[in-house]
Scaffold this motif. Structure first.
Motif, PDB file in Angstrom:
ATOM      1  N   PHE A  98       0.835  -1.202   0.000  1.00  7.63           N
ATOM      2  CA  PHE A  98       0.000   0.000   0.000  1.00  7.63           C
ATOM      3  C   PHE A  98       0.870   1.252   0.000  1.00  7.63           C
ATOM      4  CE2 PHE A  98      -1.920   3.316   2.707  1.00  7.63           C
ATOM      5  CZ  PHE A  98      -2.987   3.676   1.911  1.00  7.63           C
ATOM      6  N   HIS A  99       1.876   1.292   0.864  1.00  3.89           N
ATOM      7  CA  HIS A  99       2.757   2.462   0.927  1.00  3.89           C
ATOM      8  C   HIS A  99       3.663   2.533  -0.308  1.00  3.89           C
ATOM      9  CE1 HIS A  99       1.422   3.378   4.967  1.00  3.89           C
ATOM     10  NE2 HIS A  99       1.662   2.142   5.329  1.00  3.89           N
ATOM     11  N   PHE A 100       4.114   1.380  -0.797  1.00  9.92           N
ATOM     12  CA  PHE A 100       4.960   1.349  -1.990  1.00  9.92           C
ATOM     13  C   PHE A 100       4.198   1.840  -3.214  1.00  9.92           C
ATOM     14  CE2 PHE A 100       6.561  -1.148  -5.667  1.00  9.92           C
ATOM     15  CZ  PHE A 100       7.831  -0.610  -5.739  1.00  9.92           C
ATOM     16  N   SER A 101       2.901   1.527  -3.287  1.00 10.63           N
ATOM     17  CA  SER A 101       2.100   1.889  -4.457  1.00 10.63           C
ATOM     18  C   SER A 101       1.963   3.400  -4.614  1.00 10.63           C
ATOM     19  CB  SER A 101       0.716   1.241  -4.380  1.00 10.63           C
ATOM     20  OG  SER A 101      -0.016   1.725  -3.265  1.00 10.63           O
ATOM     21  N   LYS A 102       2.040   4.154  -3.524  1.00 10.93           N
ATOM     22  CA  LYS A 102       1.973   5.615  -3.626  1.00 10.93           C
ATOM     23  C   LYS A 102       3.170   6.154  -4.413  1.00 10.93           C
ATOM     24  CE  LYS A 102      -0.530   6.298   0.743  1.00 10.93           C
ATOM     25  NZ  LYS A 102      -0.514   6.960   2.066  1.00 10.93           N
ATOM     26  N   THR A 103       4.356   5.597  -4.134  1.00 11.38           N
ATOM     27  CA  THR A 103       5.550   6.008  -4.867  1.00 11.38           C
ATOM     28  C   THR A 103       5.425   5.659  -6.344  1.00 11.38           C
ATOM     29  OG1 THR A 103       6.885   5.644  -2.878  1.00 11.38           O
ATOM     30  CG2 THR A 103       8.062   5.792  -4.970  1.00 11.38           C
ATOM     31  N   VAL A 104       4.905   4.451  -6.615  1.00 18.47           N
ATOM     32  CA  VAL A 104       4.738   4.007  -8.004  1.00 18.47           C
ATOM     33  C   VAL A 104       3.766   4.928  -8.737  1.00 18.47           C
ATOM     34  CG1 VAL A 104       3.901   2.134  -9.473  1.00 18.47           C
ATOM     35  CG2 VAL A 104       5.286   1.610  -7.471  1.00 18.47           C
ATOM     36  N   LEU A 105       2.703   5.331  -8.066  1.00 14.80           N
ATOM     37  CA  LEU A 105       1.700   6.178  -8.716  1.00 14.80           C
ATOM     38  C   LEU A 105       2.269   7.551  -9.070  1.00 14.80           C
ATOM     39  CD1 LEU A 105      -1.190   6.457  -9.690  1.00 14.80           C
ATOM     40  CD2 LEU A 105      -1.813   7.274  -7.428  1.00 14.80           C
ATOM     41  N   TRP A 106       3.045   8.144  -8.174  1.00 16.90           N
ATOM     42  CA  TRP A 106       3.654   9.447  -8.494  1.00 16.90           C
ATOM     43  C   TRP A 106       4.644   9.311  -9.644  1.00 16.90           C
ATOM     44  CZ3 TRP A 106       1.260  13.543  -7.394  1.00 16.90           C
ATOM     45  CH2 TRP A 106       0.522  13.653  -6.213  1.00 16.90           C
ATOM     46  N   PHE A 107       5.322   8.166  -9.712  1.00 15.87           N
ATOM     47  CA  PHE A 107       6.202   7.902 -10.856  1.00 15.87           C
ATOM     48  C   PHE A 107       5.386   7.840 -12.145  1.00 15.87           C
ATOM     49  CE2 PHE A 107       7.520   4.375 -13.636  1.00 15.87           C
ATOM     50  CZ  PHE A 107       8.712   4.868 -14.114  1.00 15.87           C
ATOM     51  N   MET A 108       4.210   7.215 -12.096  1.00 11.72           N
ATOM     52  CA  MET A 108       3.352   7.118 -13.276  1.00 11.72           C
ATOM     53  C   MET A 108       2.827   8.486 -13.703  1.00 11.72           C
ATOM     54  SD  MET A 108       1.197   3.645 -12.394  1.00 11.72           S
ATOM     55  CE  MET A 108       0.290   3.648 -13.943  1.00 11.72           C
ATOM     56  N   ILE A 109       2.504   9.327 -12.743  1.00 14.52           N
ATOM     57  CA  ILE A 109       2.025  10.676 -13.066  1.00 14.52           C
ATOM     58  C   ILE A 109       3.114  11.464 -13.788  1.00 14.52           C
ATOM     59  CG2 ILE A 109       1.352  12.896 -12.049  1.00 14.52           C
ATOM     60  CD1 ILE A 109      -0.191  11.328  -9.930  1.00 14.52           C
ATOM     61  N   SER A 110       4.356  11.317 -13.362  1.00 13.50           N
ATOM     62  CA  SER A 110       5.452  12.011 -14.046  1.00 13.50           C
ATOM     63  C   SER A 110       5.634  11.482 -15.469  1.00 13.50           C
ATOM     64  CB  SER A 110       6.750  11.866 -13.253  1.00 13.50           C
ATOM     65  OG  SER A 110       7.191  10.519 -13.244  1.00 13.50           O
ATOM     66  N   ASN A 111       5.369  10.181 -15.675  1.00 13.39           N
ATOM     67  CA  ASN A 111       5.490   9.601 -17.009  1.00 13.39           C
ATOM     68  C   ASN A 111       4.303   9.937 -17.903  1.00 13.39           C
ATOM     69  OD1 ASN A 111       7.983   8.420 -17.009  1.00 13.39           O
ATOM     70  ND2 ASN A 111       7.275   6.390 -16.461  1.00 13.39           N
ATOM     71  N   LEU A 112       3.182  10.317 -17.292  1.00 11.94           N
ATOM     72  CA  LEU A 112       1.994  10.647 -18.072  1.00 11.94           C
ATOM     73  C   LEU A 112       2.280  11.790 -19.046  1.00 11.94           C
ATOM     74  CD1 LEU A 112      -1.069  10.089 -18.470  1.00 11.94           C
ATOM     75  CD2 LEU A 112      -1.497  11.865 -16.758  1.00 11.94           C
ATOM     76  N   LEU A 113       3.067  12.763 -18.617  1.00 14.46           N
ATOM     77  CA  LEU A 113       3.424  13.883 -19.496  1.00 14.46           C
ATOM     78  C   LEU A 113       4.148  13.382 -20.740  1.00 14.46           C
ATOM     79  CD1 LEU A 113       3.727  16.906 -20.101  1.00 14.46           C
ATOM     80  CD2 LEU A 113       5.786  16.902 -18.686  1.00 14.46           C
ATOM     81  N   LEU A 114       5.101  12.458 -20.562  1.00 14.06           N
ATOM     82  CA  LEU A 114       5.847  11.909 -21.693  1.00 14.06           C
ATOM     83  C   LEU A 114       4.931  11.130 -22.631  1.00 14.06           C
ATOM     84  CD1 LEU A 114       9.135  10.589 -20.042  1.00 14.06           C
ATOM     85  CD2 LEU A 114       8.921  12.472 -21.659  1.00 14.06           C
ATOM     86  N   VAL A 115       4.074  10.288 -22.060  1.00 13.85           N
ATOM     87  CA  VAL A 115       3.190   9.441 -22.865  1.00 13.85           C
ATOM     88  C   VAL A 115       2.244  10.300 -23.695  1.00 13.85           C
ATOM     89  CG1 VAL A 115       1.277   7.793 -22.735  1.00 13.85           C
ATOM     90  CG2 VAL A 115       3.327   7.418 -21.384  1.00 13.85           C
ATOM     91  N   GLU A 116       1.641  11.307 -23.070  1.00 16.38           N
ATOM     92  CA  GLU A 116       0.681  12.130 -23.799  1.00 16.38           C
ATOM     93  C   GLU A 116       1.373  12.980 -24.862  1.00 16.38           C
ATOM     94  OE1 GLU A 116      -2.875  12.454 -20.495  1.00 16.38           O
ATOM     95  OE2 GLU A 116      -1.854  14.281 -21.136  1.00 16.38           O
ATOM     96  N   TRP A 117       2.582  13.387 -24.611  1.00 14.81           N
ATOM     97  CA  TRP A 117       3.313  14.172 -25.610  1.00 14.81           C
ATOM     98  C   TRP A 117       3.758  13.301 -26.784  1.00 14.81           C
ATOM     99  CZ3 TRP A 117       8.671  14.297 -26.969  1.00 14.81           C
ATOM    100  CH2 TRP A 117       9.015  15.364 -27.809  1.00 14.81           C
ATOM    101  N   ILE A 118       4.303  12.117 -26.491  1.00 16.25           N
ATOM    102  CA  ILE A 118       4.816  11.228 -27.540  1.00 16.25           C
ATOM    103  C   ILE A 118       3.700  10.746 -28.459  1.00 16.25           C
ATOM    104  CG2 ILE A 118       5.830   8.948 -27.963  1.00 16.25           C
ATOM    105  CD1 ILE A 118       7.539   9.415 -25.451  1.00 16.25           C
ATOM    106  N   PHE A 119       2.548  10.406 -27.878  1.00 13.60           N
ATOM    107  CA  PHE A 119       1.460   9.839 -28.669  1.00 13.60           C
ATOM    108  C   PHE A 119       0.398  10.873 -29.057  1.00 13.60           C
ATOM    109  CE2 PHE A 119       3.024   6.260 -26.012  1.00 13.60           C
ATOM    110  CZ  PHE A 119       3.616   5.545 -27.049  1.00 13.60           C
ATOM    111  N   ASN A 120       0.756  12.153 -28.904  1.00 14.08           N
ATOM    112  CA  ASN A 120      -0.107  13.249 -29.356  1.00 14.08           C
ATOM    113  C   ASN A 120      -1.511  13.156 -28.740  1.00 14.08           C
ATOM    114  OD1 ASN A 120      -0.511  15.615 -30.901  1.00 14.08           O
ATOM    115  ND2 ASN A 120      -1.613  14.438 -32.455  1.00 14.08           N
ATOM    116  N   ILE A 121      -1.550  12.843 -27.456  1.00 13.75           N
ATOM    117  CA  ILE A 121      -2.823  12.667 -26.753  1.00 13.75           C
ATOM    118  C   ILE A 121      -3.272  14.004 -26.162  1.00 13.75           C
ATOM    119  CG2 ILE A 121      -3.911  11.574 -24.745  1.00 13.75           C
ATOM    120  CD1 ILE A 121      -2.094   9.178 -25.233  1.00 13.75           C
ATOM    121  N   ASP A 122      -4.513  14.343 -26.414  1.00 11.01           N
ATOM    122  CA  ASP A 122      -5.076  15.573 -25.862  1.00 11.01           C
ATOM    123  C   ASP A 122      -5.596  15.289 -24.461  1.00 11.01           C
ATOM    124  OD1 ASP A 122      -6.092  18.097 -25.494  1.00 11.01           O
ATOM    125  OD2 ASP A 122      -7.943  17.705 -26.608  1.00 11.01           O
ATOM    126  N   GLY A 123      -4.639  15.193 -23.526  1.00 10.80           N
ATOM    127  CA  GLY A 123      -4.990  14.908 -22.139  1.00 10.80           C
ATOM    128  C   GLY A 123      -4.718  16.094 -21.245  1.00 10.80           C
TER     129      GLY A 123
END
Length: 284
Positions: free
Chosen positions: A213-238
């Protein structure tokens, strides 16, 4: 009530941190502390009245919340789906891995250590290349590799976002399960005649969830930081489109706060369930 109060305090501290961080670019540019505090004041006012905010795409001001909510829910859907898929797939594989001999598990852990060191951009590029390669070989398009206009794609951004978190969860679950399997209760349960699979599913897994449960919080913030890259690379209007189309502190702060809200609710609910289980075990 104690959990609710704790979550509210954590959320308020997070909002304060976001506000203070959002003004740092202005501080670095001007090197003027007074200007920095003025910017913090402006950001705070904007958070209190978000409906008045305007963003400036292509030098044409538009009300933020007229365009904001639909991309926001699109991004949250991608993020949450990737997170949940990564967790549940990792859990299933961790159960299967724990039934394997120790030597095989050691090889799997070494492989996971190698995979988790891969750069994010390399992983995203490999996913794109695999989809194109698969299409050329089979004429079957697994997913569009970019979003065009108002078209929505889900498969490829979810795949890209979930791969590294899946590896992190998988490795952590195997390590925790191995640690739990060395506890006296594991051998005691086996001596009572309980099958190894049953002990893994209903005792070992339950005892690893608080750490996960505590580890998953760190993983989620890592995913949020990667969301910017994913949406930019795949031209996603997010949601992250508004970050690089208008990088003013007010816009950045509002977006980060809105990103934080659903996950505070999500983890608050999980912590509530976890506290109920701990109280039951304490009273047993």
């Amino acid at each position: 009530m104690a959990i609710l109060r704790k979550m509210l305090i954590q959320f308020l501290l997070t909002v304060v941190s976001i506000v203070l961080i959002s003004g740092l670019p202005d501080l670095f540019l001007t090197k003027n502390v007074s200007s920095y505090w003025e910017k913090i004041k402006d950001v705070s006012v904007s958070l209190l009245h978000p409906g008045h905010l305007q963003y400036i795409p292509f030098k044409q001001p538009r009300p933020l919340f007229r365009d904001f909510l639909d991309p926001y829910f699109y991004s949250i859907t991608i993020l949450l789906t990737a997170f949940l898929l990564a967790f549940f797939l990792a859990q299933v594989l961790a159960w299967m891995t724990m039934t394997l001999p120790e030597r095989v598990r050691a090889v799997i852990k070494n492989l996971l250590t190698l995979l988790e060191s891969l750069p994010d951009l390399l992983v995203f590029a490999l996913v794109q290349m695999f989809i194109v390669f698969f299409y050329k070989q089979t004429s079957i398009l697994l997913s569009d590799v970019a979003s065009l206009g108002e078209q929505r794609i889900y498969v490829i951004p979810i795949m890209c976002l979930m791969i590294l978190p899946f590896i992190y969860f998988y490795k952590m679950m195997v390590l925790l399960s191995e640690e739990e399997s060395k506890m006296p209760y594991f051998d005691f349960s086996r001596a009572k005649g309980l099958r190894r699979t049953y002990v893994l599913l209903f005792h070992v897994t339950r005892n690893t969830y608080e750490t996960l449960f505590h580890f998953s919080k760190t993983v989620l913030w890592f995913m949020i930081s990667n969301l910017l890259l994913v949406e930019w690379i795949f031209n996603i209007d997010g949601i992250t489109y508004y970050l690089y189309s208008d990088f003013r502190p007010e816009i950045m702060a509002v977006i980060l706060v809105f990103l934080a809200i659903p996950f505070f609710v999500f983890f608050g609910f999980l912590e509530f369930l976890l506290s109920i289980r701990l109280r039951r075990e304490a009273g047993a």
